[in-house]
Design an enzyme around this catalytic site. Structure first.
Site, PDB file in Angstrom:
ATOM      1  N   ASP A  54     -25.631  -1.823  31.139  1.00  0.00           N
ATOM      2  CA  ASP A  54     -24.874  -2.719  31.662  1.00  0.00           C
ATOM      3  C   ASP A  54     -24.154  -3.712  30.680  1.00  0.00           C
ATOM      4  O   ASP A  54     -25.044  -4.484  29.943  1.00  0.00           O
ATOM      5  CB  ASP A  54     -25.016  -3.498  32.872  1.00  0.00           C
ATOM      6  CG  ASP A  54     -23.965  -3.696  33.927  1.00  0.00           C
ATOM      7  OD1 ASP A  54     -23.003  -3.031  33.928  1.00  0.00           O
ATOM      8  OD2 ASP A  54     -24.183  -4.499  34.789  1.00  0.00           O
ATOM      9  N   ASP A  80     -18.993  -4.059  26.610  1.00  0.00           N
ATOM     10  CA  ASP A  80     -18.113  -5.246  27.156  1.00  0.00           C
ATOM     11  C   ASP A  80     -17.605  -5.714  26.186  1.00  0.00           C
ATOM     12  O   ASP A  80     -17.931  -6.947  25.395  1.00  0.00           O
ATOM     13  CB  ASP A  80     -18.889  -5.813  28.234  1.00  0.00           C
ATOM     14  CG  ASP A  80     -17.999  -7.048  28.834  1.00  0.00           C
ATOM     15  OD1 ASP A  80     -17.044  -7.398  28.360  1.00  0.00           O
ATOM     16  OD2 ASP A  80     -18.702  -7.668  29.637  1.00  0.00           O
ATOM     17  N   GLU A 128     -14.125  -2.533  29.873  1.00  0.00           N
ATOM     18  CA  GLU A 128     -13.684  -3.626  30.894  1.00  0.00           C
ATOM     19  C   GLU A 128     -12.431  -4.296  30.422  1.00  0.00           C
ATOM     20  O   GLU A 128     -12.373  -4.548  29.244  1.00  0.00           O
ATOM     21  CB  GLU A 128     -14.804  -4.565  31.126  1.00  0.00           C
ATOM     22  CG  GLU A 128     -14.078  -5.933  32.067  1.00  0.00           C
ATOM     23  CD  GLU A 128     -15.425  -6.698  32.375  1.00  0.00           C
ATOM     24  OE1 GLU A 128     -16.491  -6.026  32.958  1.00  0.00           O
ATOM     25  OE2 GLU A 128     -15.325  -8.056  32.388  1.00  0.00           O
ATOM     26  N   GLY A 162     -22.766 -12.817  40.581  1.00  0.00           N
ATOM     27  CA  GLY A 162     -23.662 -13.898  41.132  1.00  0.00           C
ATOM     28  C   GLY A 162     -23.342 -14.105  42.684  1.00  0.00           C
ATOM     29  O   GLY A 162     -22.833 -12.882  43.300  1.00  0.00           O
ATOM     30  N   GLY A 191     -19.433  -7.320  40.499  1.00  0.00           N
ATOM     31  CA  GLY A 191     -19.647  -8.373  41.371  1.00  0.00           C
ATOM     32  C   GLY A 191     -20.280  -7.787  42.793  1.00  0.00           C
ATOM     33  O   GLY A 191     -19.356  -8.480  43.914  1.00  0.00           O
ATOM     34  N   ASN A 243     -21.236  -2.212  41.448  1.00  0.00           N
ATOM     35  CA  ASN A 243     -22.490  -2.853  40.671  1.00  0.00           C
ATOM     36  C   ASN A 243     -23.004  -4.013  41.609  1.00  0.00           C
ATOM     37  O   ASN A 243     -22.346  -5.009  42.139  1.00  0.00           O
ATOM     38  CB  ASN A 243     -21.812  -3.490  39.492  1.00  0.00           C
ATOM     39  CG  ASN A 243     -21.405  -2.281  38.366  1.00  0.00           C
ATOM     40  OD1 ASN A 243     -21.317  -1.152  38.667  1.00  0.00           O
ATOM     41  ND2 ASN A 243     -21.174  -3.048  37.258  1.00  0.00           N
TER      42      ASN A 243
HETATM   43  P1  13P Z   1     -23.766  -9.053  41.178  1.00  0.00           P
HETATM   44  O1  13P Z   1     -24.701  -9.542  40.503  1.00  0.00           O
HETATM   45  O2  13P Z   1     -22.749  -9.943  41.656  1.00  0.00           O
HETATM   46  O3  13P Z   1     -24.071  -8.086  42.031  1.00  0.00           O
HETATM   47  O4  13P Z   1     -22.901  -8.236  39.969  1.00  0.00           O
HETATM   48  C1  13P Z   1     -23.410  -7.113  39.465  1.00  0.00           C
HETATM   49  C2  13P Z   1     -22.572  -6.543  38.377  1.00  0.00           C
HETATM   50  O5  13P Z   1     -21.368  -6.351  38.409  1.00  0.00           O
HETATM   51  C3  13P Z   1     -23.252  -6.076  37.364  1.00  0.00           C
HETATM   52  O6  13P Z   1     -22.523  -5.527  36.266  1.00  0.00           O
END
Ligand code: 13P
Length: 291
Positions: free
Chosen positions: A82, A104, A135, A182, A216, A237
């Site tokens: 990731d 990324d 992205e 987050g 997110g 994700n």
């Molecule tokens: P969150 O931490 O908000 O769940 O997002 C995860 C994410 O997008 C990892 O790439």
């Protein structure tokens, strides 16, 4: 044998209007819990590691854990790297056996993002059956080593999205649409569903079937998830929620068993809490029974 890349399970998901959950893990316990949740619900699944945990555990060890778990799992499992900003580490993980790589380069200019993304796409494809995620625009919040201030997050331009996907050849695409890494600060975060749907339609009308990723996931209201599925989201994700689940479950268990020194019992408690959280996501994403 159920080692797969992300593209193949996401194309199937996009066709049938559900999404594959992509869960960030930092240790073996979480890894096992995610795969067990997938087996229990007969869901395809993507297990992800950010760069720091991947390096901490060790790239090859991570892959060996993955191969061992995935080979015996009767459901498709992908191992995804990731938000990697380092082209060399993307290549190293391709060589080691990750089956999806996210380069990324979103903080760079449009042209530089294309250049770096294409370099990783070309490399990963030359190594084998590996898909690549790119992205465009930037996702706000904190994810591993990447920090984007809320007021600096930029949404993906639909026309540029088509150009980005065409010129890089990415297999799966993450357009920034207002979701953030987050915990969301409001109950109703401002997400540009229209933009996501437009990008999806524009790609399709250009004959491009590249599936879309939603970053997110933590804290997204249920009705937002439904709208994002309708708009073309085929991978969601989830990272922060699993980190909270891990630490909260450890805290809960230890504080109520202060005199017990049996790590095995703690592990079972944490694994069960993680498995429950992951199954909840699989139900919301509609992937249950799809493997
Ligand atoms: P969150 O931490 O908000 O769940 O997002 C995860 C994410 O997008 C990892 O790439």
């Amino acid at each position: 044998m159920s080692i797969v890349n992300a593209k193949e399970i996401m194309i199937e998901a996009a066709k049938n209007k559900y999404a594959v959950g992509a869960f960030n893990v930092t240790d073996l316990l979480q890894f096992k819990a995610v795969v067990e949740a997938a087996i229990e619900t007969k869901s395809p699944v993507i297990v992800q590691t950010s760069v720091k945990p991947s390096q901490f555990i060790g790239t090859q060890l991570m892959v060996n854990i993955y191969r061992t778990l995935a080979e015996s799992a009767p459901v498709p499992v992908c191992l995804h790297l990731d938000h990697c900003t380092d082209i060399d580490y993307c290549k190293k993980c391709s060589d080691a056996g990750y089956t999806n790589i996210m380069i990324d380069a979103s903080k760079h200019s449009f042209e530089e993002n294309i250049r770096q993304t294409k370099e990783v796409v070309d490399y990963a494809h030359s190594v084998g059956n590996i898909s690549v995620e790119g992205e465009l625009g930037t996702v706000g919040g904190v994810e591993d080593q990447i920090v984007v201030a809320e007021d600096e997050a930029q949404l993906a331009n639909p026309q540029q999205s088509v150009e980005f996907v065409e010129r890089t050849g990415v297999d799966i695409f993450a357009p920034a649409i207002g979701t953030a890494h987050g915990v969301y600060k409001t109950k109703n975060p401002k997400i540009d569903f229209e933009r996501m749907a437009t990008i999806h339609k524009m790609l399709n009308s250009n004959g491009i079937k590249t599936p879309l990723v939603v970053h997110g996931g933590t804290g997204l209201p249920d009705d937002y998830i439904v709208k994002l599925l309708e708009a073309g989201g085929a991978k969601f994700n989830v990272s922060t929620e699993l980190k909270h689940t891990l630490i909260d479950a450890k805290w809960e268990y230890i504080s109520s068993h202060r005199d017990e020194y049996d790590p095995g019992k703690l592990d079972v408690f944490v694994r069960d809490a993680t498995r429950k959280a992951v199954i909840g996501w699989m139900q919301k994403l509609g992937s249950v029974g799809k493997a």
